[in-house]
Design a protein around this motif. Structure first.
Motif, mmCIF file in Angstrom:
data_model
loop_
_atom_site.group_PDB
_atom_site.id
_atom_site.type_symbol
_atom_site.label_atom_id
_atom_site.label_comp_id
_atom_site.label_asym_id
_atom_site.label_seq_id
_atom_site.Cartn_x
_atom_site.Cartn_y
_atom_site.Cartn_z
ATOM 1 N N MET A 1 0.843 -1.204 0.000
ATOM 2 C CA MET A 1 0.000 0.000 0.000
ATOM 3 C C MET A 1 0.872 1.245 0.000
ATOM 4 O O MET A 1 1.879 1.298 0.703
ATOM 5 C CB MET A 1 -0.903 0.009 1.240
ATOM 6 N N THR A 2 0.456 2.237 -0.765
ATOM 7 C CA THR A 2 1.213 3.484 -0.865
ATOM 8 C C THR A 2 0.391 4.642 -0.315
ATOM 9 O O THR A 2 -0.811 4.747 -0.576
ATOM 10 C CB THR A 2 1.591 3.773 -2.323
ATOM 11 N N VAL A 3 1.052 5.506 0.445
ATOM 12 C CA VAL A 3 0.454 6.748 0.953
ATOM 13 C C VAL A 3 1.158 7.899 0.253
ATOM 14 O O VAL A 3 2.372 8.059 0.362
ATOM 15 C CB VAL A 3 0.618 6.872 2.479
ATOM 16 N N LEU A 4 0.399 8.707 -0.481
ATOM 17 C CA LEU A 4 0.977 9.658 -1.441
ATOM 18 C C LEU A 4 1.213 11.038 -0.818
ATOM 19 O O LEU A 4 0.550 12.014 -1.149
ATOM 20 C CB LEU A 4 0.048 9.790 -2.644
ATOM 21 N N ASP A 5 2.219 11.130 0.029
ATOM 22 C CA ASP A 5 2.600 12.423 0.600
ATOM 23 C C ASP A 5 4.031 12.757 0.192
ATOM 24 O O ASP A 5 4.846 13.159 1.019
ATOM 25 C CB ASP A 5 2.474 12.401 2.132
ATOM 26 N N TRP A 6 4.321 12.623 -1.108
ATOM 27 C CA TRP A 6 5.677 12.916 -1.582
ATOM 28 C C TRP A 6 5.990 14.412 -1.561
ATOM 29 O O TRP A 6 7.127 14.821 -1.567
ATOM 30 C CB TRP A 6 5.884 12.350 -2.984
ATOM 31 N N LEU A 7 4.951 15.238 -1.541
ATOM 32 C CA LEU A 7 5.127 16.682 -1.382
ATOM 33 C C LEU A 7 4.209 17.116 -0.252
ATOM 34 O O LEU A 7 2.997 17.132 -0.384
ATOM 35 C CB LEU A 7 4.783 17.442 -2.667
ATOM 36 N N ALA A 8 4.823 17.490 0.867
ATOM 37 C CA ALA A 8 4.049 17.853 2.052
ATOM 38 C C ALA A 8 3.332 19.182 1.851
ATOM 39 O O ALA A 8 3.876 20.095 1.229
ATOM 40 C CB ALA A 8 4.970 17.936 3.264
ATOM 41 N N PRO A 9 2.121 19.321 2.392
ATOM 42 C CA PRO A 9 1.434 20.618 2.341
ATOM 43 C C PRO A 9 2.122 21.618 3.259
ATOM 44 O O PRO A 9 2.811 21.239 4.212
ATOM 45 C CB PRO A 9 0.023 20.284 2.829
ATOM 46 N N SER A 10 1.918 22.904 2.982
ATOM 47 C CA SER A 10 2.610 23.940 3.753
ATOM 48 C C SER A 10 2.192 23.948 5.217
ATOM 49 O O SER A 10 2.978 24.349 6.086
ATOM 50 C CB SER A 10 2.354 25.319 3.125
ATOM 51 N N ASP A 11 0.960 23.480 5.518
ATOM 52 C CA ASP A 11 0.521 23.480 6.913
ATOM 53 C C ASP A 11 0.932 22.211 7.658
ATOM 54 O O ASP A 11 0.672 22.079 8.854
ATOM 55 C CB ASP A 11 -0.997 23.658 6.993
ATOM 56 N N ALA A 12 1.560 21.261 6.969
ATOM 57 C CA ALA A 12 2.057 20.038 7.616
ATOM 58 C C ALA A 12 3.358 19.625 6.935
ATOM 59 O O ALA A 12 3.442 18.572 6.295
ATOM 60 C CB ALA A 12 1.015 18.923 7.538
#
Length: 479
Positions: free
Chosen positions: A315-326
């Motif tokens: 399973m992949t969780v797609l947070d390769w670019l974090a949002p500015s608030d996290a």
């Protein structure tokens, strides 16, 4: 009257594409130029190097004109679509005072800070490129979302002094706004000399890239969603109202004046992640693909099509670019064991894209009170037969794609054809210019599996998040 032609400019996050269409939406000639790697001068700062946006458009235009076998005198206009959420700082003469800030730059999510007195104008990527083509300080109103003092009801600059004060951009530093489908100006002799496009052609206002892509996909009906498979992935549905204070969507300008585009929460660096994995796998994949006479992506698609749904628990969780608030968030691939191969990794990313968009699209539709009936996929990811089938199986809905996958380029051409009277309305232009390639039906067995997998496993991953670990690591490693 003989055949007439339209130039559609699509300046995207990874490349600039210029396509010459006839007035029935058929591709006559194309040119493409990859953008250079981003400059990353410090954490959170992401800049397009030098004058890369304009230079890539120039090269793509020249390629398209060189490949064009028709009469240049039969080209009637240019439709201009560029990346949204960028910020361009210009001098008095309209040239760059500073490299264009990417939509991924944290500064574009904040009010403007005037730090350089040589900056005379603050505009979008479309405003800057419009000036390069026409020498006019005008821009489409439909590319101003985010940190801009715009009234989204009137599609014009706000008259509220407090709004102007908040965004810190005086009106004298802003371009004049025009509606989509209006003439911004004409191609100057200088722009013609650089691009090869004939002098004097009208340049037509479009909108932000996602809205133009939605138009070029033909998804104007309220029960059909477009999923744009690009660097940023989102689901979109057209609507008549400027909805505000929503929880699971945001309201964007559409390419049609006084209509709106409802957009789900999306995936940052979506299809970029697929390209990242392909490059990460290295020369072995590339050389195998060359021997077969196919691309590395097509090789991986073939291999991944043999992997069962669910990838044996990968399973992949797609947070390769974090949002500015996290900013601490990171991407993850979970559940490895000895059975997994590169094909499992590849399919796991495709499934993660489809499952994430399923959940975010469902949330948007529930808030809108809409029962989704079908999907249209656009962008580079829609070229993958495997990706299209996975989307059909995950959503349990028929999924269509169009003959021409660069929907933003076609959307630009549609607005030109309407503005210059080839068609009486945008809807009529869509009817004649957008052509479906195929429609894929869900496989019942796979849909049943993905429903169970999503509800019992994938949707619950955030509840068992590794965010606390990533927060601790962020204090050591940073971005």
């Amino acid at each position: 009257m003989g055949t007439k032609y339209i130039i559609g400019v699509d300046n995207g996050s990874q490349s600039s594409k210029v396509t010459i269409f006839d007035t029935e939406g058929r591709v006559v000639s194309e040119g493409k130029q990859a953008l250079r790697p981003m400059n990353l001068p410090k954490p959170g700062h992401v800049e397009h190097p030098d004058d890369d946006l304009w230079e890539s458009i120039v090269i793509a235009c020249r390629k398209a004109m060189e490949n064009f076998t028709g009469n240049p005198n039969d080209i009637i206009g240019v439709g201009l679509c560029t990346i949204r959420f960028c910020r361009a700082l210009l001098r008095e003469d309209g040239r760059l005072a500073y490299p264009v800030l990417s939509w991924m730059d944290v500064r574009v999510s904040s009010p403007y800070e005037h730090e350089d007195d040589s900056v005379r104008y603050v505009t979008t990527s479309s405003g800057y490129i419009t000036h390069r083509f026409t020498d006019r300080f005008v821009d489409t109103a439909a590319n101003y979302q985010g940190q801009w003092p715009i009234d989204t009801d009137t599609w014009d600059w706000s008259d509220d002094p407090e709004v102007i004060k908040h965004f810190q951009i005086p009106k004298e530093m802003l371009f004049q706004l025009q509606m989509p489908g209006t003439v911004l100006g004409k191609v100057t002799a200088e722009a013609s000399w650089e691009t090869g496009i004939p002098t004097g052609l009208p340049v037509i206002a479009t909108a932000n890239d996602k809205a133009v892509e939605a138009l070029g996909s033909g998804s104007l009906e309220g029960h059909t969603a477009l999923v744009s498979l690009g660097t940023y992935i989102a689901a979109m549905i057209h609507g008549p109202k400027n909805l505000k204070e929503t929880s699971h969507l945001w309201t964007n300008f559409s390419s049609v004046p006084n209509r709106y585009l409802y957009e789900s929460f999306g995936i940052r660096r979506g299809m970029w992640t697929v390209s990242w994995l392909t490059k990460l796998l290295g020369g072995g994949v590339a050389s195998e693909a060359r021997e077969l006479g196919i691309s590395a992506e097509e090789l991986l698609n073939r291999e991944a099509s043999q992997v069962p749904p669910g990838c044996n628990g990968l399973m992949t969780v797609l947070d390769w670019l974090a949002p500015s608030d996290a900013p601490y968030k990171r991407g993850s691939i979970l559940g490895f064991n000895a059975s997994h191969t590169r094909a499992h990794m590849y399919r796991s990313i495709l499934e993660a894209i489809a499952l994430t968009m399923k959940n975010r699209t469902d949330e948007m539709c529930q808030e809108l009170g809409i029962e989704l009936e079908s999907l249209v996929l656009s962008g580079g990811g829609s070229k993958s037969d495997l990706m299209v089938q996975i989307f059909a199986d995950v959503f349990g809905k028929p999924v269509s794609r169009n003959v021409f996958s660069d929907a933003a380029g076609l959307g630009s051409a549609i607005l030109v054809a309407t503005a210059l009277g080839i068609y009486d309305s945008v809807d009529e232009a869509v009817q004649y210019m957008v052509k479906r390639q195929d429609t894929v039906q869900p496989i019942a067995e796979n849909y049943a599996f993905y429903q169970k997998f999503n509800e019992e496993v994938y949707r619950t991953i955030p509840h068992y998040s590794s965010d606390e670990i990533y927060k601790r690591a962020y204090s050591i490693f940073g971005d």
